[in-house]
Design an enzyme around this catalytic site. Structure first.
Site: not given
Ligand code: ADP
Length: 399
Positions: A8, A15, A92, A181, A242, A285, A385
């Site tokens: 990636n 990565k 990717r 996605h 976004r 979050f 993925e």
């Molecule tokens: P990406 O879209 O970059 O692949 P991810 O799917 O890894 O991102 O999601 C990352 C987001 O998931 C973080 O910014 C956070 O908001 C959320 N997140 C990760 N772990 C937790 C958790 N334990 N509780 C709540 N939100 C979480």
């Protein structure tokens, strides 16, 4: 023994994961950072081995790829003896517009097609190409596959992918919904039916990939029939940074009011909006919930807006498909945030979807979270993925 290298490539990063088909396991992975700038660094970790950090100049992806292969074949930190043990490489790639409906073996035509789509993915596609070229140069005899973020969504009917613009915007400029996605939604589209023991042909369900970027997908009979992201990954539910769907008239209005160029406006909508822009706290979050617990009103607003929009898409897709058998939560938020899952499904009982509050608190990678009397199966499924990319690469190159 088949090993698939997954790449990636970003503009200044690369990565990688080495995926072993037989065990369905990632046996080594790492990240090359700061490519082309000072302080280039490669961090590598392998199963049962100590972590390796290499700080060597990497003027381009070419040198980065060389170091990746060096790390993978390192007698102490590596997992293979020779790069010939890598059977194929899966890349990717963000945008293929409507050129590819599935993954393809990379040749000159495929490279030209990816280049042609730079106009829609100006940040990602050039970086993806650099990754492909770097692999080609370092491992010329190894077959490579491009796995596109857009491919799974190519089954959308035209009523779902066309915007209410002039038809020429579509025919002349290629403006339409493409969706992203795709690898994650595709994985979930086949994993969820297996988990509930039903044939995917008979199911209508919504997959919610909720992470830094979030997208929703309506899956009918195993195929994508609609998705929330659009020409670019900026559309749909509001995300970490976004804005998601907005009234298009806002764009010229704010450009005038805030005195922004098109690039600055694009940067604003991609990097300074969404959860971060609404809350003024964070795009993460976990931070938002912590702030909300401290009575930060704007963090509460951001969470409300996010969950409301996810729910709205679930309802819209149930209507679009004329039924709903399942809701699948995935991605960093979907997999970990029980409170978000609760808010996104609250009030959907009229559709036959009822969450079980206790099950929803579980931590399993795959778990049913709907109540026994819920007609709609609600699940939490960790996306994979890497598995999807490795599998598709293996199918095309090794079978
Ligand atoms: P990406 O879209 O970059 O692949 P991810 O799917 O890894 O991102 O999601 C990352 C987001 O998931 C973080 O910014 C956070 O908001 C959320 N997140 C990760 N772990 C937790 C958790 N334990 N509780 C709540 N939100 C979480």
């Amino acid at each position: 023994m088949y090993n698939i290298l997954i790449i990636n490539a970003g503009s200044s990063s690369l990565k990688y994961q080495l995926f072993e088909i037989e065990s369905s396991e990632i046996i080594a992975k790492g990240l090359a950072e700061r490519i082309g700038i000072e302080g280039s660094m490669l961090t590598h970790s392998a199963k049962d081995k100590e972590k390796l950090v290499i700080t060597e100049p990497m003027p381009s992806h070419l040198e980065a790829m060389k170091l990746v292969l060096k790390a993978l074949t390192d007698p102490e930190y590596g997992v293979i003896k020779d790069m010939k043990e890598i059977n194929a490489v899966g890349h990717r790639v963000l945008h293929a517009a409507d050129k590819f409906t599935q993954s393809v073996i990379i040749n000159d035509d495929v490279i030209a097609a990816i280049r042609d789509c730079i106009k829609f993915g100006p940040l990602h596609n050039p970086a993806n190409l650099m990754g492909i070229e770097a692999c080609r140069a370092n491992m010329p005899d190894t077959p490579m596959v491009a796995v596109f973020d857009t491919a799974f969504h190519q089954t959308m009917p035209r009523k779902a992918y066309l915007y209410g613009l002039s038809y020429e915007a579509y025919t002349k400029y290629g403006i339409r919904r493409y969706g992203f996605h795709g690898t994650s939604h595709k994985y979930l589209s086949s994993r969820f039916p297996k988990l509930i023991g039903r044939d995917k042909k008979d199911l209508k369900f919504v997959t919610c990939h909720l992470g830094n970027g979030s997208s929703m997908c309506a899956i009918d009979g195993g195929k994508c029939v609609d998705t929330s992201m659009g020409l670019t990954p900026l559309a749909g539910v509001p995300m970490g940074t976004r804005c998601g769907d907005i009234d298009p008239a806002i764009v010229p209005y704010l450009m005038k009011e805030m005195n922004l160029t098109p690039d600055q406006m694009s940067n604003y909508m991609n990097k300074q909006c969404g959860m971060l822009g609404l809350s003024g706290v964070s795009s993460d979050f976990r931070d938002l919930w912590a702030a909300a617990e401290n009575n930060n009103e704007r963090a509460k607003i951001a969470l409300e807006v996010f969950c409301y929009n996810v729910k709205k898409y679930i309802g819209a897709y149930a209507a679009a498909m004329g039924g709903l058998d399942g809701i699948v939560f995935s991605g960093g938020i979907g997999e970990n945030d029980a409170r978000v899952r609760k808010l996104c499904t609250e009030g959907l009982e009229f559709l036959g979807a009822k969450l079980d509050p206790e099950r929803n608190k579980g931590r399993d990678k795959e778990m049913r979270i709907s109540a026994d009397d819920s007609r709609v199966e609600i699940w939490c499924v960790a996306t994979n993925e890497e598995f999807e990319i490795a599998q598709e690469t293996y199918e095309l190159c090794c079978k």
